[in-house]
Design a protein around this motif. Structure first.
Motif, PDB file in Angstrom:
ATOM      1  N   VAL A   1      84.566 -71.749  77.723  1.00 30.60           N
ATOM      2  CA  VAL A   1      84.822 -70.478  78.387  1.00 30.60           C
ATOM      3  C   VAL A   1      83.515 -69.720  78.301  1.00 30.60           C
ATOM      4  O   VAL A   1      82.921 -69.631  77.220  1.00 30.60           O
ATOM      5  CB  VAL A   1      85.948 -69.694  77.676  1.00 30.60           C
ATOM      6  N   GLY A   2      83.033 -69.206  79.429  1.00 30.69           N
ATOM      7  CA  GLY A   2      81.734 -68.557  79.437  1.00 30.69           C
ATOM      8  C   GLY A   2      81.801 -67.072  79.703  1.00 30.69           C
ATOM      9  O   GLY A   2      82.625 -66.617  80.495  1.00 30.69           O
ATOM     10  N   LEU A   3      80.920 -66.333  79.031  1.00 26.51           N
ATOM     11  CA  LEU A   3      80.742 -64.905  79.271  1.00 26.51           C
ATOM     12  C   LEU A   3      79.266 -64.654  79.534  1.00 26.51           C
ATOM     13  O   LEU A   3      78.413 -65.045  78.737  1.00 26.51           O
ATOM     14  CB  LEU A   3      81.161 -64.078  78.052  1.00 26.51           C
ATOM     15  N   THR A   4      78.954 -63.986  80.636  1.00 25.07           N
ATOM     16  CA  THR A   4      77.591 -63.573  80.920  1.00 25.07           C
ATOM     17  C   THR A   4      77.374 -62.220  80.265  1.00 25.07           C
ATOM     18  O   THR A   4      78.180 -61.296  80.429  1.00 25.07           O
ATOM     19  CB  THR A   4      77.362 -63.471  82.440  1.00 25.07           C
TER      20      THR A   4
ATOM     21  N   GLU B   1      80.905 -69.941  75.386  1.00 27.89           N
ATOM     22  CA  GLU B   1      79.512 -69.930  75.800  1.00 27.89           C
ATOM     23  C   GLU B   1      79.103 -68.511  76.169  1.00 27.89           C
ATOM     24  O   GLU B   1      79.707 -67.886  77.032  1.00 27.89           O
ATOM     25  CB  GLU B   1      79.321 -70.834  77.018  1.00 27.89           C
ATOM     26  N   LEU B   2      78.082 -68.005  75.495  1.00 31.36           N
ATOM     27  CA  LEU B   2      77.473 -66.729  75.842  1.00 31.36           C
ATOM     28  C   LEU B   2      76.163 -67.046  76.559  1.00 31.36           C
ATOM     29  O   LEU B   2      75.394 -67.889  76.095  1.00 31.36           O
ATOM     30  CB  LEU B   2      77.187 -65.907  74.592  1.00 31.36           C
ATOM     31  N   VAL B   3      75.914 -66.391  77.678  1.00 31.46           N
ATOM     32  CA  VAL B   3      74.702 -66.661  78.445  1.00 31.46           C
ATOM     33  C   VAL B   3      74.065 -65.351  78.905  1.00 31.46           C
ATOM     34  O   VAL B   3      74.751 -64.459  79.386  1.00 31.46           O
ATOM     35  CB  VAL B   3      74.986 -67.610  79.639  1.00 31.46           C
ATOM     36  N   GLU B   4      72.752 -65.256  78.705  1.00 33.42           N
ATOM     37  CA  GLU B   4      71.956 -64.108  79.144  1.00 33.42           C
ATOM     38  C   GLU B   4      70.970 -64.598  80.201  1.00 33.42           C
ATOM     39  O   GLU B   4      70.149 -65.479  79.921  1.00 33.42           O
ATOM     40  CB  GLU B   4      71.204 -63.516  77.955  1.00 33.42           C
TER      41      GLU B   4
END
Length: 139
Positions: A9-12, A66-69
């Protein structure tokens, strides 16, 4: 067609370091990977000219968060609301929601105190440092 299986599960986010610290230090998730991606193939895959990104993957008892910058960062679309179509949230379970709630640092914003729904599930929504919604529920 091949069968699909869950991966993450991803968070931007806009500040990976601060958000990672929240999920790791406040919620106790284990970091399983941290990496960066750039180059033409990545930029083409995400359809963002010149894109690069930093990632952190955390283990939430079998669910990979998943954390993505991204760089460049897109324009903010406003704070997510629970009833807006397209709104996402991360759901995490704890053994004792009341004890979890009492142990939360004072600066963690919550939507309400723990509430038991008509189904008998006790839930609490809070916000991470990026204003993403996180649902905590009794296991």
């Amino acid at each position: 067609m091949t069968g699909l299986s869950g991966h993450h599960v991803g968070l931007t986010v806009t500040d990976l370091d601060e958000t990672l610290a929240f999920y790791r230090d406040v919620l106790g998730l284990e970091v399983v990977a941290a990496f960066g991606v750039d180059g033409d193939a990545f930029a083409d895959a995400v359809s963002v000219d010149g894109a690069s990104a930093r990632f952190a993957h955390l283990d939430a008892d079998g669910i990979r968060l998943e954390l993505v910058e991204y760089d460049p960062e897109a324009e903010a679309a406003g704070s997510p609301e629970l009833n807006r179509p397209g709104t996402a949230h991360v759901g995490l379970a704890v053994d004792d929601l009341d004890a979890f709630y009492e142990a939360l640092p004072d600066d963690v914003p919550t939507i309400s105190e723990p509430r038991t729904t008509a189904t008998g599930t006790t839930i609490l929504f809070l916000r991470d440092p990026e204003d993403n919604l996180v649902e905590i529920l009794d296991a």
